[in-house]
Motif scaffolding. Sequence first.
Motif, PDB file in Angstrom:
ATOM      1  N   ILE A 231      53.852  55.734  32.544  1.00  0.00           N
ATOM      2  CA  ILE A 231      52.899  55.555  33.638  1.00  0.00           C
ATOM      3  C   ILE A 231      51.752  54.638  33.203  1.00  0.00           C
ATOM      4  O   ILE A 231      51.368  53.718  33.921  1.00  0.00           O
ATOM      5  N   VAL A 232      51.213  54.892  32.022  1.00  0.00           N
ATOM      6  CA  VAL A 232      50.120  54.054  31.507  1.00  0.00           C
ATOM      7  C   VAL A 232      50.575  52.610  31.330  1.00  0.00           C
ATOM      8  O   VAL A 232      49.843  51.666  31.675  1.00  0.00           O
ATOM      9  N   ASP A 233      51.786  52.402  30.805  1.00  0.00           N
ATOM     10  CA  ASP A 233      52.311  51.044  30.625  1.00  0.00           C
ATOM     11  C   ASP A 233      52.411  50.303  31.958  1.00  0.00           C
ATOM     12  O   ASP A 233      52.025  49.134  32.059  1.00  0.00           O
ATOM     13  N   LEU A 234      52.925  50.975  32.965  1.00  0.00           N
ATOM     14  CA  LEU A 234      53.045  50.337  34.277  1.00  0.00           C
ATOM     15  C   LEU A 234      51.672  50.057  34.884  1.00  0.00           C
ATOM     16  O   LEU A 234      51.466  49.014  35.515  1.00  0.00           O
ATOM     17  N   ALA A 235      50.736  50.975  34.700  1.00  0.00           N
ATOM     18  CA  ALA A 235      49.378  50.761  35.209  1.00  0.00           C
ATOM     19  C   ALA A 235      48.731  49.575  34.492  1.00  0.00           C
ATOM     20  O   ALA A 235      48.084  48.732  35.125  1.00  0.00           O
ATOM     21  N   ARG A 236      48.893  49.490  33.188  1.00  0.00           N
ATOM     22  CA  ARG A 236      48.339  48.385  32.401  1.00  0.00           C
ATOM     23  C   ARG A 236      48.924  47.051  32.857  1.00  0.00           C
ATOM     24  O   ARG A 236      48.228  46.043  32.944  1.00  0.00           O
TER      25      ARG A 236
ATOM     26  N   ARG B 121      49.911  46.401  35.739  1.00  0.00           N
ATOM     27  CA  ARG B 121      49.616  46.282  37.174  1.00  0.00           C
ATOM     28  C   ARG B 121      50.887  46.262  38.029  1.00  0.00           C
ATOM     29  O   ARG B 121      50.958  45.576  39.048  1.00  0.00           O
ATOM     30  N   ALA B 122      51.876  47.004  37.604  1.00  0.00           N
ATOM     31  CA  ALA B 122      53.142  47.109  38.337  1.00  0.00           C
ATOM     32  C   ALA B 122      53.037  48.285  39.297  1.00  0.00           C
ATOM     33  O   ALA B 122      53.651  49.332  39.110  1.00  0.00           O
ATOM     34  N   ARG B 123      52.217  48.115  40.303  1.00  0.00           N
ATOM     35  CA  ARG B 123      51.873  49.228  41.208  1.00  0.00           C
ATOM     36  C   ARG B 123      53.076  49.805  41.945  1.00  0.00           C
ATOM     37  O   ARG B 123      53.196  51.013  42.083  1.00  0.00           O
TER      38      ARG B 123
END
Length: 134
Positions: free
Chosen positions: A97-102, A104-106
Amino acid sequence: MTALLVVAVGAAVGAVLRALAERVQGAVLARALAQHGERWYLSPGWSTLVVNLVGTMLLGWAAGRYDVGQLGTTWLLALGTGVAGGLTTFSTLGVEIVDLARDRARARLALLVTTHVLLGLGCATIGYRLGTVV
């Protein structure tokens, strides 16, 4: 002391199954990437979903069996707390989740969280209902 031992043995089994799932995913992913190139659906993370859903269903089943008197406390601890706890991984999901947030893969982030929550609840419900069938 017996409770701690059965949880430890169950957790060891779950952790080994989790490691095997990661290895299988790695082999399948390497092969798929070699054949098809980079695709979002070929990204790491599928084993996290699979083990979390299987573990959730197992815990639901064990809880159902326990509730109808077909599974004792020791087995509930071994299967639920031990195997399901060792198999599932909230920490890996958190990192994904953190990787996707970083990155910006919303859309992928929303899909990941929604999939884990909804399918997890569904698997827990199915497992519990299967467990209560006498």
